[in-house]
Design an enzyme around this catalytic site. Structure first.
Site, PDB file in Angstrom:
ATOM      1  N   ILE A  50      -7.051  -9.973 -11.613  1.00 55.69           N
ATOM      2  CA  ILE A  50      -7.533  -9.636 -12.950  1.00 55.69           C
ATOM      3  C   ILE A  50      -8.961  -9.102 -12.857  1.00 55.69           C
ATOM      4  O   ILE A  50      -9.782  -9.611 -12.084  1.00 55.69           O
ATOM      5  CB  ILE A  50      -7.508 -10.901 -13.849  1.00 55.69           C
ATOM      6  CG1 ILE A  50      -6.064 -11.407 -13.984  1.00 55.69           C
ATOM      7  CG2 ILE A  50      -8.125 -10.627 -15.217  1.00 55.69           C
ATOM      8  CD1 ILE A  50      -5.109 -10.437 -14.638  1.00 55.69           C
ATOM      9  N   LEU A  51      -9.256  -8.067 -13.640  1.00 51.11           N
ATOM     10  CA  LEU A  51     -10.621  -7.540 -13.747  1.00 51.11           C
ATOM     11  C   LEU A  51     -11.034  -7.674 -15.212  1.00 51.11           C
ATOM     12  O   LEU A  51     -10.342  -7.177 -16.106  1.00 51.11           O
ATOM     13  CB  LEU A  51     -10.670  -6.079 -13.295  1.00 51.11           C
ATOM     14  CG  LEU A  51     -10.373  -5.861 -11.798  1.00 51.11           C
ATOM     15  CD1 LEU A  51     -10.164  -4.388 -11.508  1.00 51.11           C
ATOM     16  CD2 LEU A  51     -11.500  -6.443 -10.935  1.00 51.11           C
ATOM     17  N   MET A  67      -3.571  -6.854  -7.251  1.00 55.36           N
ATOM     18  CA  MET A  67      -3.067  -7.994  -8.009  1.00 55.36           C
ATOM     19  C   MET A  67      -4.178  -8.993  -8.306  1.00 55.36           C
ATOM     20  O   MET A  67      -4.154 -10.131  -7.866  1.00 55.36           O
ATOM     21  CB  MET A  67      -1.952  -8.693  -7.219  1.00 55.36           C
ATOM     22  CG  MET A  67      -0.853  -7.769  -6.767  1.00 55.36           C
ATOM     23  SD  MET A  67       0.037  -7.084  -8.164  1.00 55.36           S
ATOM     24  CE  MET A  67       1.219  -8.366  -8.435  1.00 55.36           C
ATOM     25  N   GLY A  72       0.772  -1.233   0.000  1.00 61.24           N
ATOM     26  CA  GLY A  72       0.000   0.000   0.000  1.00 61.24           C
ATOM     27  C   GLY A  72       0.803   1.281   0.000  1.00 61.24           C
ATOM     28  O   GLY A  72       0.311   2.316   0.455  1.00 61.24           O
ATOM     29  N   ASN A  83      -4.777   2.867 -13.131  1.00 58.33           N
ATOM     30  CA  ASN A  83      -3.806   1.922 -12.602  1.00 58.33           C
ATOM     31  C   ASN A  83      -2.403   2.506 -12.696  1.00 58.33           C
ATOM     32  O   ASN A  83      -2.109   3.272 -13.614  1.00 58.33           O
ATOM     33  CB  ASN A  83      -3.863   0.608 -13.412  1.00 58.33           C
ATOM     34  CG  ASN A  83      -2.885  -0.435 -12.908  1.00 58.33           C
ATOM     35  OD1 ASN A  83      -2.868  -0.748 -11.729  1.00 58.33           O
ATOM     36  ND2 ASN A  83      -2.066  -0.960 -13.803  1.00 58.33           N
ATOM     37  N   HIS A 108       1.475   1.405 -13.194  1.00 61.97           N
ATOM     38  CA  HIS A 108       2.312   0.279 -13.622  1.00 61.97           C
ATOM     39  C   HIS A 108       3.767   0.713 -13.565  1.00 61.97           C
ATOM     40  O   HIS A 108       4.111   1.804 -14.057  1.00 61.97           O
ATOM     41  CB  HIS A 108       1.931  -0.172 -15.041  1.00 61.97           C
ATOM     42  CG  HIS A 108       2.730  -1.359 -15.506  1.00 61.97           C
ATOM     43  ND1 HIS A 108       2.464  -2.637 -15.055  1.00 61.97           N
ATOM     44  CD2 HIS A 108       3.795  -1.449 -16.318  1.00 61.97           C
ATOM     45  CE1 HIS A 108       3.351  -3.464 -15.605  1.00 61.97           C
ATOM     46  NE2 HIS A 108       4.159  -2.774 -16.367  1.00 61.97           N
TER      47      HIS A 108
END
Ligand code: GRF
Length: 210
Positions: free
Chosen positions: A93-94, A91, A12, A108, A110
């Site tokens: 998948i959507l 972590m 976090g 997001n 990355h």
């Protein structure tokens, strides 16, 4: 006010950066209303509690498959009247079932300069191991809108970070977090909450100060 939900799975630190930006009034009209974790032991939940932010753990194994899991997430977002979902070290998948209902309302972070070192299998330290194996001289971080294509959505912000001789994956990860991730993500949230992001033909345009 724009209500934000931050999805987490681990330490976090990106959530921490968002919380710090909010405390410094740097999120525009955004407020973190909820933290959602798919891991019961995520330290990000401790950060949320310390900041007095409501949190909810949604364990995928508690549901009969991806669709039920995603429908639960969507129910929570509707209940909390969320305007923006931020994936911060999330972590899981959507699928398009989830992303299409929140088009250009999920962002997001990355830890590379997309389109390098992204997509299936490129997460966490794997990203930095691949960058070091390739011998790149700069890497960095990208904030993007989330679509059903893993790490493939419209790019909002990017920042380059120098790769140093002899870097380990952990050292590169820390430098990218400190010099890029923890700056870019709050900034992208602020721009979204101030209605300054516009997607035209798959590219993000940042509108002038309002
Ligand atoms: C970070 O490297 C981030 O880029 C990636 O997940 C890692 C952990 O993030 N998405 P956090 O410390 O849980 O925010």
């Amino acid at each position: 006010m724009k209500r934000i939900a931050v999805f987490v799975s681990g330490g976090g630190t990106n959530l921490g950066a968002i919380i710090k930006a909010q405390s410094e009034n740097k999120l525009g009209c955004g407020r973190v209303a909820l933290v959602v974790s798919n891991k019961a032991d995520a330290y990000a939940l401790v950060r949320a509690e310390q900041a007095g932010i409501k949190s909810e753990v949604v364990l995928k194994k508690s549901f009969n498959g991806q669709l039920e899991f995603e429908n639960r997430l969507l129910e929570i977002l509707a209940r909390e009247k969320i305007d923006l979902v931020v994936l911060a070290g999330f972590m899981s998948i959507l699928s398009s079932h989830f992303t299409k209902q929140l088009e250009n309302r999920i962002i997001n972070i990355h830890p590379s300069l997309i389109p390098a070192f992204c997509g299936e299998g490129f997460y966490g330290l794997n990203v930095h191991k691949a960058a070091l194996e390739k011998g790149v001289k700069v890497s960095g971080a990208t904030v993007h809108f989330v679509t059903e294509e893993c790490d493939g959505g419209p790019i909002i912000l990017q920042a380059a970070v120098e790769v140093l001789e002899g870097d380990t994956p952990e050292e590169l990860q820390q430098r990218i977090m400190q010099q890029a991730e923890w700056k870019l993500l709050p900034r992208a949230v602020q721009l979204f909450c101030d209605d300054r992001l516009e997607v035209v033909n798959g590219s993000v345009h940042i509108k002038n100060e309002v």
